[in-house]
Design an enzyme around this catalytic site. Structure first.
Site, short mmCIF file in Angstrom:
data_model
loop_
_atom_site.label_atom_id
_atom_site.label_comp_id
_atom_site.label_asym_id
_atom_site.label_seq_id
_atom_site.Cartn_x
_atom_site.Cartn_y
_atom_site.Cartn_z
N ASP A 61 -11.93 2.00 -9.35
CA ASP A 61 -11.74 1.86 -7.91
C ASP A 61 -11.51 3.26 -7.36
O ASP A 61 -10.39 3.78 -7.35
CB ASP A 61 -10.53 0.95 -7.62
N ARG A 114 -8.90 3.92 -4.51
CA ARG A 114 -7.52 3.86 -5.02
C ARG A 114 -7.18 5.09 -5.85
O ARG A 114 -6.23 5.82 -5.55
CB ARG A 114 -7.35 2.60 -5.86
N GLY A 127 5.39 0.87 -13.34
CA GLY A 127 4.20 0.08 -13.64
C GLY A 127 3.05 1.00 -13.99
O GLY A 127 1.98 0.96 -13.38
N GLU A 172 6.25 0.91 -18.35
CA GLU A 172 5.24 -0.15 -18.38
C GLU A 172 5.74 -1.26 -19.30
O GLU A 172 6.11 -1.01 -20.44
CB GLU A 172 3.90 0.40 -18.88
N GLU A 206 13.94 -3.12 -14.59
CA GLU A 206 15.27 -3.67 -14.37
C GLU A 206 16.11 -3.73 -15.64
O GLU A 206 17.32 -3.95 -15.58
CB GLU A 206 15.16 -5.09 -13.79
N GLU A 214 1.68 2.24 -8.07
CA GLU A 214 0.60 1.49 -7.42
C GLU A 214 1.02 0.03 -7.53
O GLU A 214 0.63 -0.68 -8.45
CB GLU A 214 -0.72 1.78 -8.14
N GLU A 250 1.65 -11.11 -6.28
CA GLU A 250 1.83 -10.51 -7.61
C GLU A 250 2.08 -9.01 -7.51
O GLU A 250 1.57 -8.22 -8.32
CB GLU A 250 0.63 -10.82 -8.51
N HIS A 264 -10.75 -2.74 -5.11
CA HIS A 264 -10.60 -3.94 -5.95
C HIS A 264 -9.69 -4.97 -5.29
O HIS A 264 -9.67 -6.13 -5.71
CB HIS A 264 -10.08 -3.57 -7.34
#
Length: 323
Positions: free
Chosen positions: A21, A24, A48, A70, A99, A114, A123, A263
């Site tokens: 993408d 992005r 993430g 991750e 967390e 992102e 989500e 995307h």
């Protein structure tokens, strides 16, 4: 409207789709490489991280250290990628949920992520980013991106609605309209042709990631969509813009139908009614967006709309579920 054939998407395929993408990935790359003053000798948290591509950009831009968090098995691949590219001394990959992990440092200077999902909030990882911000971001620290904006417009889309939704009214002589009701409740993520747009685009919500609270992602926003030509309205379409305002030069991208495709595509909400609207007439309404109570990563949407036009008068409430 473009209708891709359904596929079973593997993790490598999905990851490839996101990396390819260009809108992005190149935007993030430009934000980092063209603003090295933000990253040089700074401690960065990548929330993430996936393959670690953003962490690699930050390391190459001169970051002192990058913590790439991750929770999926992709973390193992990210470690290999970091080692293969010679950045093991700069990037630390941490496998686990933000967390639940502990960082080796008390504070970070930059949080990059992102986090955006379809319809911006489906989500998504926004609450995770806000958690990391409140726990680790230094007082003068920066969150990137720092602003997102959700928009709404209306389209003509008779062909698809007839084929996929109205079809259930009469299936070989039998009434299967109960399935039609279910189909109407499920927003479609797809690419909209800009020539289908009938009205103006209305700003629904701006989110300032550096200041907002987790509950601010649930909201009710009014809208007024004014017809730009005589046409029919079959659906409303939502999309979002992303802004990096802390850069030397304002940078960002749009997922809208008039911009280069991403995307994320757009989110289409089909209406029960076909609205006959004349140029200059206004479709009034409001949209309520909330996290699903059972699964916070899912989204519940309530749409209210009213049209009192020369050829059409309607007022209705519809509910949608993104699952």
């Amino acid at each position: 409207m473009i209708r891709p054939a359904p596929t079973i998407t593997s993790i490598p395929t999905l990851t490839s789709e996101m990396l390819k993408d260009v809108v992005r990935t190149k935007t993030y790359q430009n934000v980092i490489y063209q603003n090295k003053f933000l990253y040089k000798d700074k401690v960065v948290l990548d929330v993430g991280a996936g393959t670690g591509i953003l962490s690699l950009f930050c390391a190459r831009a001169g970051a002192k250290h990058v913590y790439a968090v991750e929770c999926s098995h992709m973390a193992d691949m990210a470690k290999e990628i970091v080692e293969a590219n010679g950045y093991s001394n700069v990037i630390t990959v941490l496998k686990g949920k933000v967390e639940e992990i502990e960082l080796p440092v008390a504070k970070v200077d930059i949080i990059i992520s992102e986090w955006m999902g379809y319809f911006l909030l489906f989500e998504n990882m926004l609450n995770t980013v806000l958690y990391a911000r409140d726990k680790w971001l230094a007082e003068d620290g920066v969150v990137l991106p720092d602003k997102t904006s959700l928009y709404l417009t209306a389209i003509e889309d008779a062909e698809y609605k007839d084929d996929k939704i109205e079809f259930w009214n009469n299936v070989y002589g039998f009434d299967m309209s109960c399935i039609k009701k279910q189909a109407l409740m499920e927003p479609l993520v797809d690419t909209v042709d800009q020539n289908q747009i009938v009205t103006n685009c209305e700003l629904l919500k701006i989110m300032d990631i550096s200041k907002m609270a987790p509950g601010d992602a649930s909201f009710t926003a009014p809208f007024k969509l004014v017809a730009e030509r005589d046409d029919y309205i079959h659906a409303l379409v939502a999309y979002f813009d992303v802004t990096f305002s802390k850069c030397h030069k304002l940078t960002g991208f749009s997922t809208g139908p008039r911009s280069k495709a991403t995307h994320w595509k757009q989110t289409v909400l089909y209406l029960e009614d076909v609205l006959t609207i004349c140029e200059g007439e206004t479709l009034f309404g409001s949209m309520t967006v909330d996290q699903n109570k059972k699964n916070p990563r899912d989204v519940d949407i309530m749409l209210k709309y009213t049209l009192n036009g020369r050829r059409c008068s309607v007022s209705r409430i519809q509910y949608y579920k993104m699952r």
